[in-house]
Design an enzyme around this catalytic site. Structure first.
Site, mmCIF file in Angstrom:
data_model
loop_
_atom_site.group_PDB
_atom_site.id
_atom_site.type_symbol
_atom_site.label_atom_id
_atom_site.label_comp_id
_atom_site.label_asym_id
_atom_site.label_seq_id
_atom_site.Cartn_x
_atom_site.Cartn_y
_atom_site.Cartn_z
ATOM 1 N N HIS A 166 4.309 -1.037 -8.537
ATOM 2 C CA HIS A 166 4.694 0.001 -7.571
ATOM 3 C C HIS A 166 4.605 -0.508 -6.133
ATOM 4 C CE1 HIS A 166 4.552 3.026 -10.786
ATOM 5 N NE2 HIS A 166 3.464 2.399 -11.168
ATOM 6 N N HIS A 190 1.516 -8.007 -0.138
ATOM 7 C CA HIS A 190 2.236 -6.805 -0.553
ATOM 8 C C HIS A 190 1.826 -5.629 0.328
ATOM 9 C CE1 HIS A 190 -1.425 -6.648 -3.236
ATOM 10 N NE2 HIS A 190 -1.484 -5.501 -2.611
ATOM 11 N N PHE A 191 2.448 -4.490 0.095
ATOM 12 C CA PHE A 191 2.296 -3.340 1.001
ATOM 13 C C PHE A 191 1.909 -2.061 0.256
ATOM 14 C CE2 PHE A 191 5.192 -6.407 2.775
ATOM 15 C CZ PHE A 191 4.786 -6.515 4.092
ATOM 16 N N HIS A 192 1.120 -1.237 0.947
ATOM 17 C CA HIS A 192 0.776 0.097 0.461
ATOM 18 C C HIS A 192 1.123 1.101 1.561
ATOM 19 C CE1 HIS A 192 -1.765 -1.347 -2.939
ATOM 20 N NE2 HIS A 192 -1.986 -2.364 -2.125
ATOM 21 N N THR A 237 -7.473 -2.960 -5.878
ATOM 22 C CA THR A 237 -7.235 -1.513 -5.770
ATOM 23 C C THR A 237 -6.276 -1.009 -6.843
ATOM 24 O OG1 THR A 237 -5.415 -1.746 -4.182
ATOM 25 C CG2 THR A 237 -7.647 -1.573 -3.278
HETATM 26 ZN ZN LIG Z 1 -2.935 -4.165 -2.422
#
Ligand SMILES: [Zn+2]
Ligand SMILES: *[C@@H]1O[C@H](CO)[C@@H](O)[C@H](O)[C@H]1NC(C)=O
Ligand SMILES: *[C@@H]1O[C@H](CO)[C@@H](O)[C@H](O)[C@H]1NC(C)=O
Ligand SMILES: *[C@@H]1O[C@H](CO)[C@@H](O)[C@H](O)[C@H]1NC(C)=O
Ligand SMILES: *[C@@H]1O[C@H](CO)[C@@H](O)[C@H](O)[C@H]1NC(C)=O
Ligand SMILES: *[C@@H]1O[C@H](CO)[C@@H](O)[C@H](O)[C@H]1NC(C)=O
Ligand SMILES: *[C@@H]1O[C@H](CO)[C@@H](O)[C@H](O)[C@H]1NC(C)=O
Length: 269
Positions: free
Chosen positions: A98, A124-126, A215
């Site tokens: 995701h 990566h990105f959240h 996470t």
């Molecule tokens: Zn992460």
């Protein structure tokens, strides 16, 4: 990924019945980690993640309460990073994770933290941010994901906020987000023919450091976290809009209990 067991050959009708019941049994007993995970309040959402995600005691992300951090004024220069350039990068719309993931052709460079040398393998990105500072969330959080030779992880978190300022466009994000139109579909990727440079990343200032976890499942612990403070980067509205168009769903795990963990704040003397 579900485990696939080989079964002896049998007639189609018998197989159909048995396989159907086996599948039903599997789907009702398999954990979120085995089936893939999701965000939100559904059956595979963060509250249902099993294993270390459920039984761990040093989980991430956390809300960093500045007043509760232990100040360390030993920070002289900046984080000890040596980031070079990869010759090209693959920009991936990773459906099962995701998130938008960027992997280099070889290493992006190195980080030395508490005497341990790590290699920057991907980022990566959240959105919105996973960590919060004094309860405040940010629009986007980038994770620079490092691995040591003996398999330890270190992650540097950098926040971005959307801004209406004329100069808000992030030159760093531009290198990645300009490829978003090429990865609108889940499980697609595009290879950049130009190297991605990390020189413009804000790694000079104060940061919070603590021991936490991945996470996402399996939420493995023993991860060294570095959360950059006072370095929130700007991104323009078109930039964030382009990201949200391809990644409209929130992909932030809720903050976890810090329990008795100490969080150290490194600042310049
Ligand atoms: Zn992460
Ligand atoms: C926590 O979960 C992990 C991963 O499933 C497992 O290996 C470990 O035994 C569990 N620990 C406890 C105390 O239940
Ligand atoms: C990172 O460290 C490795 C050796 O561990 C070295 O070969 C490489 O050149 C370093 N990368 C950069 C960008 O300094
Ligand atoms: C980032 O944006 C949030 C709201 O989305 C706001 O509360 C916060 O103060 C902003 N932080 C900075 C440093 O601009
Ligand atoms: C990326 O998309 C643009 C615009 O749709 C297209 O012109 C370009 O060929 C694509 N590049 C790659 C490497 O697929
Ligand atoms: C990129 O996509 C190709 C073709 O769909 C696939 O074979 C490859 O494994 C993907 N690469 C990455 C790093 O995801
Ligand atoms: C850095 O951020 C913290 C928490 O947001 C704040 O308390 C502190 O005053 C800031 N320090 C500087 C030098 O701006």
């Amino acid at each position: 990924m579900p485990h696939v067991h080989r079964r002896p050959k049998m007639s189609i009708s018998r197989c159909a019945l048995l396989c159907l019941s086996a599948l039903l049994a599997l789907s009702s007993t398999a954990s979120a980690a085995e089936n893939g995970f999701e965000y939100g309040s559904g059956l595979r959402g963060p509250a249902e993640w099993g294993g270390f995600c459920a039984n761990g005691t040093k989980q991430s992300p956390i809300n960093v309460v500045i007043a509760d951090t232990v100040l360390d004024k030993s920070l002289r220069d900046r984080l000890d990073t040596e980031y070079g350039k990869c010759t090209y990068a693959v920009i991936i719309n990773d459906k099962s994770a995701h998130h938008l993931d960027v992997e280099g052709d070889g290493s992006f460079g190195n980080l030395t933290l508490n005497g341990v040398k790590y290699e920057l393998v991907k980022f990566h990105f959240h959105s919105p941010s996973e960590h919060t500072i004094d309860g405040v969330s940010f629009d986007l959080e980038m994770h620079l994901f490092h691995k040591s030779a003996d398999g330890k992880f270190a992650v540097i978190a950098i926040f971005f906020n959307e801004s209406h300022d004329d100069d808000a466009e992030s030159p760093f994000l531009k290198q990645v987000f300009s490829w978003l139109p090429n990865i609108t579909q889940p499980d697609t990727n595009v290879t950049t023919m130009a190297p991605i440079t990390l020189e413009s990343l804000p790694l000079q200032g104060s940061y919070a450091q603590y021991s936490g976890s991945l996470t996402t499942p399996p939420c493995t612990e023993g991860v060294s976290w570095v959360v950059m403070l006072n370095e929130t980067q700007k991104m323009s509205c078109p930039q964030f809009g382009a990201y949200q168009k391809v990644f409209p769903e929130a992909n932030n795990r809720p903050v976890q209990n810090t329990r008795c963990r100490s969080v150290t704040r490194f600042e310049h003397a």
